[in-house]
Design an enzyme around this catalytic site. Sequence first.
Site, PDB file in Angstrom:
ATOM      1  N   SER A 120      91.839  59.884 -44.349  1.00 15.92           N
ATOM      2  CA  SER A 120      90.863  59.875 -43.247  1.00 15.92           C
ATOM      3  C   SER A 120      90.639  61.318 -42.818  1.00 15.92           C
ATOM      4  CB  SER A 120      91.447  59.088 -42.072  1.00 15.92           C
ATOM      5  OG  SER A 120      90.737  59.366 -40.877  1.00 15.92           O
ATOM      6  N   TYR A 169      98.325  56.791 -36.607  1.00 10.47           N
ATOM      7  CA  TYR A 169      97.292  56.786 -37.657  1.00 10.47           C
ATOM      8  C   TYR A 169      97.130  58.192 -38.241  1.00 10.47           C
ATOM      9  CZ  TYR A 169      92.780  55.893 -39.919  1.00 10.47           C
ATOM     10  OH  TYR A 169      91.760  55.758 -40.835  1.00 10.47           O
TER      11      TYR A 169
END
Length: 259
Positions: free
Chosen positions: A150, A163
Site C-alpha cells: 500500500s 496497517y
Amino acid sequence: MKNLTQPLFDLTGKTAIVTGAGQGIGRGIAEGLATAGASIVIADINSDTMSQTSSHIRETCKVEVMEFSLDVRREEQVLNLMDETIAAFGSLDILVNNAGIVTISEPQSMSMEDWDKTMDINLRSVFVLCQNAYHHLKKSANGKIINIASIYAIFGAQYLPSYAASKSGLVQLTRSLAIAWAPDNIQANCILPGWINTPLSIEGRKNNPAAHDIVVGRTPAGRWGDPQDLAGTAIFLASGASQYVTGVSIPVDGGYSIN
Ligand code: NAP
C-alpha cells in the site's frame, strides 16, 4: 518490425495463485493475468465472491480457473493450496499475495487483537505463502512473487498504525526474498496501490464521506483508481518483461504519493 510486446507479456502456460481474488484489487489482477493467458487459482475466504469471479474469468478469458477456499492464516490450508495447484496445473509460476485487511484505530486505543489480526493476515501469512511456494517457484522457468502492499508502506497513518506497519514490513520482506531467491530466478516485487474503488474502500468511505473529494483533490490523476488499474503492473511483474526487476515497490496511485 517484429512485434516484441506479445511474447514479453504473454503468460500462456503459466499458473498464478491470487489470494483474496474474489473481489476488489485481487479480482482486477486475476482478470489481468488471465487476459495475458495465465491459468488462475482464485484463493479467497469468501466462497460467494470467489465463484462469481471464477465464472466471469472463465467466460471472458477462456482460461482454466480453479477456486480454493482459503483463510491465509491457516498454514495447513496454504499447504493444501500448493498441493492442489500442482495437482491441477502441474506448476506454480506466479504467486500474488493480495488478501489483506484494514483495522482503524488510534494507536492509544488499538486492541492487541486488532494489531495481531492485521499483522497475521497482512504480513505473517504472506511469509507462510511465500515459504510454501518457494520450491514450486524454483522449479518454474521463472518464478514470480507479487506482494500487494500500500502507499501506507511509505506514509505514516494516525488511524492505521497496524496497517501501515504491516505494509512497510511487507516491503522489507519482499526485498529480503528478492535477494535470497534471485539465484533461483525468482523475482519478488511489491505493488503499492493508492486509493482504489473496492468493496473495502467503499465501505470505509461510508464513515467518512469527505474522503472521496479529499483523495480526488490530492491525486494528480484526478480520480480514484479502479481494480483494473492494477492489471498492467501485475502483468509486467508476472511476465518475462520484468526478469531483471526485483525487490522494487511500484506505486499504482495516480501520482498520490508524489504530491
Ligand atoms: P477487499 O475489497 O476487502 O478484498 C479483499 C478480499 O480478500 C476479499 O475477498 C476478502 O474476503 C479476502 N480476504 C480477507 N481476509 C482473508 C483471509 N484471511 N484469507 C483469504 N482471503 C481473505 O480489499 P481490496 O481493497 O481489494 O484490497 C486488496 C489488497 O489491496 C489488500 O491487501 C489491501 O491492503 C490492499 N490495498 C487496498 C487499497 C484500496 O484502496 N482498496 C489501497 C492500498 C492497498 P471477504 O469478502 O470475506 O472480506
